[in-house]
Design a protein around this motif. Structure first.
Motif, PDB file in Angstrom:
ATOM      1  N   LEU A 166       0.865  -1.184   0.000  1.00  0.00           N
ATOM      2  CA  LEU A 166       0.000   0.000   0.000  1.00  0.00           C
ATOM      3  C   LEU A 166       0.896   1.226   0.000  1.00  0.00           C
ATOM      4  O   LEU A 166       1.753   1.376   0.882  1.00  0.00           O
ATOM      5  N   ASP A 167       0.716   2.101  -0.981  1.00  0.00           N
ATOM      6  CA  ASP A 167       1.469   3.361  -1.040  1.00  0.00           C
ATOM      7  C   ASP A 167       0.490   4.495  -0.780  1.00  0.00           C
ATOM      8  O   ASP A 167      -0.377   4.789  -1.616  1.00  0.00           O
ATOM      9  N   VAL A 168       0.570   5.124   0.393  1.00  0.00           N
ATOM     10  CA  VAL A 168      -0.366   6.189   0.769  1.00  0.00           C
ATOM     11  C   VAL A 168       0.195   7.532   0.305  1.00  0.00           C
ATOM     12  O   VAL A 168       1.384   7.801   0.432  1.00  0.00           O
ATOM     13  N   GLY A 169      -0.689   8.375  -0.242  1.00  0.00           N
ATOM     14  CA  GLY A 169      -0.215   9.625  -0.830  1.00  0.00           C
ATOM     15  C   GLY A 169       0.687   9.323  -2.009  1.00  0.00           C
ATOM     16  O   GLY A 169       1.800   9.846  -2.109  1.00  0.00           O
ATOM     17  N   CYS A 170       0.207   8.495  -2.942  1.00  0.00           N
ATOM     18  CA  CYS A 170       1.063   7.875  -3.959  1.00  0.00           C
ATOM     19  C   CYS A 170       1.449   8.792  -5.100  1.00  0.00           C
ATOM     20  O   CYS A 170       2.223   8.391  -5.974  1.00  0.00           O
TER      21      CYS A 170
ATOM     22  N   GLY B 102       1.940   7.695  -8.939  1.00  0.00           N
ATOM     23  CA  GLY B 102       2.087   6.243  -8.976  1.00  0.00           C
ATOM     24  C   GLY B 102       3.485   5.714  -9.172  1.00  0.00           C
ATOM     25  O   GLY B 102       3.655   4.528  -9.465  1.00  0.00           O
ATOM     26  N   GLY B 103       4.504   6.534  -8.975  1.00  0.00           N
ATOM     27  CA  GLY B 103       5.874   6.089  -9.230  1.00  0.00           C
ATOM     28  C   GLY B 103       6.290   4.881  -8.412  1.00  0.00           C
ATOM     29  O   GLY B 103       6.862   3.914  -8.947  1.00  0.00           O
ATOM     30  N   MET B 104       6.003   4.897  -7.111  1.00  0.00           N
ATOM     31  CA  MET B 104       6.393   3.775  -6.254  1.00  0.00           C
ATOM     32  C   MET B 104       5.556   2.538  -6.574  1.00  0.00           C
ATOM     33  O   MET B 104       6.069   1.403  -6.576  1.00  0.00           O
ATOM     34  N   VAL B 105       4.280   2.727  -6.838  1.00  0.00           N
ATOM     35  CA  VAL B 105       3.390   1.623  -7.183  1.00  0.00           C
ATOM     36  C   VAL B 105       3.874   0.926  -8.449  1.00  0.00           C
ATOM     37  O   VAL B 105       3.976  -0.316  -8.513  1.00  0.00           O
ATOM     38  N   ILE B 106       4.188   1.706  -9.462  1.00  0.00           N
ATOM     39  CA  ILE B 106       4.656   1.153 -10.735  1.00  0.00           C
ATOM     40  C   ILE B 106       5.994   0.439 -10.548  1.00  0.00           C
ATOM     41  O   ILE B 106       6.207  -0.669 -11.067  1.00  0.00           O
ATOM     42  N   HIS B 107       6.904   1.047  -9.793  1.00  0.00           N
ATOM     43  CA  HIS B 107       8.215   0.428  -9.568  1.00  0.00           C
ATOM     44  C   HIS B 107       8.064  -0.913  -8.848  1.00  0.00           C
ATOM     45  O   HIS B 107       8.692  -1.912  -9.230  1.00  0.00           O
ATOM     46  N   ALA B 108       7.233  -0.937  -7.806  1.00  0.00           N
ATOM     47  CA  ALA B 108       7.054  -2.168  -7.030  1.00  0.00           C
ATOM     48  C   ALA B 108       6.490  -3.290  -7.894  1.00  0.00           C
ATOM     49  O   ALA B 108       6.924  -4.448  -7.806  1.00  0.00           O
ATOM     50  N   ALA B 109       5.519  -2.952  -8.741  1.00  0.00           N
ATOM     51  CA  ALA B 109       4.911  -3.971  -9.602  1.00  0.00           C
ATOM     52  C   ALA B 109       5.871  -4.420 -10.697  1.00  0.00           C
ATOM     53  O   ALA B 109       6.036  -5.624 -10.944  1.00  0.00           O
ATOM     54  N   ARG B 110       6.509  -3.474 -11.349  1.00  0.00           N
ATOM     55  CA  ARG B 110       7.370  -3.789 -12.495  1.00  0.00           C
ATOM     56  C   ARG B 110       8.662  -4.492 -12.086  1.00  0.00           C
ATOM     57  O   ARG B 110       9.099  -5.459 -12.708  1.00  0.00           O
ATOM     58  N   GLU B 111       9.307  -3.984 -11.010  1.00  0.00           N
ATOM     59  CA  GLU B 111      10.622  -4.491 -10.631  1.00  0.00           C
ATOM     60  C   GLU B 111      10.581  -5.640  -9.631  1.00  0.00           C
ATOM     61  O   GLU B 111      11.536  -6.407  -9.527  1.00  0.00           O
TER      62      GLU B 111
ATOM     63  N   GLY C  64       7.355  -7.545  -8.846  1.00  0.00           N
ATOM     64  CA  GLY C  64       6.206  -8.430  -8.965  1.00  0.00           C
ATOM     65  C   GLY C  64       5.226  -8.328  -7.819  1.00  0.00           C
ATOM     66  O   GLY C  64       4.530  -9.284  -7.485  1.00  0.00           O
ATOM     67  N   VAL C  65       5.136  -7.133  -7.224  1.00  0.00           N
ATOM     68  CA  VAL C  65       4.294  -6.916  -6.057  1.00  0.00           C
ATOM     69  C   VAL C  65       2.900  -6.486  -6.492  1.00  0.00           C
ATOM     70  O   VAL C  65       2.733  -5.753  -7.480  1.00  0.00           O
ATOM     71  N   LYS C  66       1.890  -6.914  -5.765  1.00  0.00           N
ATOM     72  CA  LYS C  66       0.526  -6.417  -5.947  1.00  0.00           C
ATOM     73  C   LYS C  66       0.438  -5.098  -5.196  1.00  0.00           C
ATOM     74  O   LYS C  66       0.479  -5.059  -3.964  1.00  0.00           O
ATOM     75  N   ALA C  67       0.356  -3.985  -5.912  1.00  0.00           N
ATOM     76  CA  ALA C  67       0.514  -2.671  -5.304  1.00  0.00           C
ATOM     77  C   ALA C  67      -0.718  -1.798  -5.508  1.00  0.00           C
ATOM     78  O   ALA C  67      -1.229  -1.689  -6.626  1.00  0.00           O
ATOM     79  N   LEU C  68      -1.150  -1.173  -4.431  1.00  0.00           N
ATOM     80  CA  LEU C  68      -2.249  -0.208  -4.472  1.00  0.00           C
ATOM     81  C   LEU C  68      -1.737   1.140  -3.987  1.00  0.00           C
ATOM     82  O   LEU C  68      -1.139   1.234  -2.910  1.00  0.00           O
ATOM     83  N   GLY C  69      -2.003   2.167  -4.773  1.00  0.00           N
ATOM     84  CA  GLY C  69      -1.688   3.524  -4.355  1.00  0.00           C
ATOM     85  C   GLY C  69      -2.966   4.318  -4.175  1.00  0.00           C
ATOM     86  O   GLY C  69      -3.930   4.131  -4.922  1.00  0.00           O
TER      87      GLY C  69
ATOM     88  N   ALA D 197      -0.833  -3.456 -10.506  1.00  0.00           N
ATOM     89  CA  ALA D 197      -0.801  -2.102  -9.945  1.00  0.00           C
ATOM     90  C   ALA D 197      -2.130  -1.388 -10.130  1.00  0.00           C
ATOM     91  O   ALA D 197      -2.816  -1.558 -11.140  1.00  0.00           O
ATOM     92  N   GLU D 198      -2.475  -0.556  -9.149  1.00  0.00           N
ATOM     93  CA  GLU D 198      -3.693   0.246  -9.222  1.00  0.00           C
ATOM     94  C   GLU D 198      -3.502   1.502  -8.381  1.00  0.00           C
ATOM     95  O   GLU D 198      -2.887   1.459  -7.309  1.00  0.00           O
ATOM     96  N   VAL D 199      -4.029   2.616  -8.865  1.00  0.00           N
ATOM     97  CA  VAL D 199      -4.058   3.864  -8.095  1.00  0.00           C
ATOM     98  C   VAL D 199      -5.500   4.324  -8.002  1.00  0.00           C
ATOM     99  O   VAL D 199      -6.199   4.412  -9.021  1.00  0.00           O
ATOM    100  N   ARG D 200      -5.951   4.600  -6.791  1.00  0.00           N
ATOM    101  CA  ARG D 200      -7.323   5.034  -6.563  1.00  0.00           C
ATOM    102  C   ARG D 200      -7.347   6.453  -6.000  1.00  0.00           C
ATOM    103  O   ARG D 200      -6.499   6.839  -5.209  1.00  0.00           O
ATOM    104  N   HIS D 201      -8.392   7.173  -6.390  1.00  0.00           N
ATOM    105  CA  HIS D 201      -8.657   8.490  -5.819  1.00  0.00           C
ATOM    106  C   HIS D 201      -9.455   8.275  -4.531  1.00  0.00           C
ATOM    107  O   HIS D 201     -10.684   8.138  -4.563  1.00  0.00           O
TER     108      HIS D 201
END
Length: 423
Positions: free
Chosen positions: A195-199, A202-211, A213-218, A242-246
């Protein structure tokens, strides 16, 4: 009184910059590479109504004062004048200037530039750090324009301190290194949930998923950020991970995440809410989960209460608050986290801001077309001033790593193995 005389009283007769004004007067060092130019009498109204940094900022943002040459160089030369929030003239000196220059120039009150946050607007939304008011504060700063942020932040679209592995590293390399450092501190690996709060975008979310293989929510309170991030995630083919939500981080379910990254959000929470903030993040982690808190800090814990009416709060970060690293670490500890590591990245943020400033200067015309000259001026002044702030230890940047123990097991390596390999 010629305006050059007023400048000499403010900055000293040996001021290390050139000065000239609309009345033809000049002062300062004629060989200086930077110049302060007063282009219009209205500059005096702003300075008289708000002596010190606020008045000068208003006059600059409105275009009544200009800086020719590098903004950072100018601020460094005049740091004691420009960065001070205290009045720079005594009452007697101000009366003499009023008499010599003309009373009417000082009594005609001017409204602040539209880029300054209307404090009455914030107050109408409730108490500081209520949900509605937090949403408005985030909207003011982060919904300026995605295109503008692309011009300033570069390809990574990461609006937090980078980590430079070498003096020669580029901004993009340093932002990648920062995301990788956070990932390693959090122990990210395939199958884990982040979980990336205040994402942000989405930079951290994308990095975690791409580099990793993490299931990441921002999650972010900025609708524009969320929309931009979701498009980038789709472009990179990471939609299954990866997913980013408002949405507000407080609405994220508890007990579901192996790791949480909080990169640049604590500054917006407010001191009174920080203990509850860390407690909420603790609840969202599974046993053995880790939290990496990355935020701007004050250099000491015993400084006077944070001011809410300064230039940064009025123009850049409404309702922002900074605390000392020791106080934040204690708050994390009291929320249940075992503290495993912390470090200060102050010099890295100064370098990051210099790179952002260079991007803005290089793309100045495009930036002005996108957001208007007043907003571009706010950013030029703010980023150059922040370089000085980090260089002079007015502010710092700390990463603090905590773990939610699994019984008594922290699931940590015997020695830190966080640092990514050199470029």
């Amino acid at each position: 009184m010629r305006l050059a005389e007023m400048f000499e009283r403010l900055a000293g007769a040996d001021a290390p910059v050139r000065f000239r004004a609309y009345d033809g007067s000049t002062a300062g060092d004629p060989d200086s590479e930077v110049a302060v130019v007063v282009r219009h009498p209205a500059a005096l109204n702003h300075i008289a109504q708000a002596p010190g940094a606020l008045g000068l900022t208003r006059a600059y943002v409105a275009g009544y004062i200009d800086v020719e040459g590098d903004m950072y160089t100018a601020l460094r030369a005049l740091a004691d004048l420009v960065l001070s929030d205290r009045p720079t003239l005594s009452a007697g000196e101000m009366l003499r200037i009023v008499r010599d220059i003309g009373w009417v120039k000082f009594v005609n009150r001017l409204p602040p530039p539209p880029q300054e946050v209307r404090r009455s607007r914030l107050a109408s939304l409730g108490l500081r750090h209520s949900r509605k008011r937090d949403a408005e504060a985030i909207h003011h700063h982060y919904d300026v324009s995605n295109a503008f942020y692309e011009l300033v932040l570069g390809e990574s679209m990461t609006y937090t301190c980078a980590v430079y592995p070498t003096p020669q590293a580029t901004l993009e390399q340093a932002q990648f290194h920062k995301h990788e450092l956070v990932a390693r501190k959090l122990g990210l690996a395939p199958g884990k949930r982040l979980l990336d709060v205040g994402c942000g975008w989405g930079g951290m979310v994308i990095h975690a998923a791409r580099e990793h293989g993490v299931k990441a929510l921002g999650v972010t309170l900025s609708k524009e950020q969320a929309e931009w991030a979701q498009k980038r995630i789709a472009q990179e083919g990471l939609g299954d991970l990866a997913e980013v939500r408002h949405m507000d981080y407080r609405d994220v379910p508890d007990g579901e995440y192996d790791a949480i990254s909080s990169i640049g959000l604590t500054e917006h929470v407010g001191k009174k809410n920080v203990p509850a903030y860390f407690a909420a993040l603790y609840d969202k982690l599974v046993p053995g989960g880790r939290l990496l808190n990355h935020c701007i800090t004050r250099p000491r814990n015993d400084l006077p209460p944070f001011k809410h009416n300064g230039v940064i709060n009025r123009y850049v970060f409404p309702d922002g608050e900074l605390e000392g690293p020791g106080w934040l670490q204690t708050a994390m500890n009291d929320a249940g986290f075992e503290i495993r590591h912390q470090e200060n990245l102050r010099e890295h943020y100064a370098r990051t801001l210099r790179d952002w400033s260079a991007n803005l200067d290089r793309n100045w015309d495009a930036a002005v077309r996108e957001v208007g000259e007043g907003t571009a001026r706010v950013w030029r002044l703010y980023m150059a001033g922040c370089v000085l702030g980090f260089e002079r230890n007015v502010v710092q940047l700390h990463q603090i790593l905590g773990v939610k123990l699994d019984g008594t097991d922290a699931h940590m390596p015997l020695r830190p193995d966080f640092e990514p390999p050199a470029l």
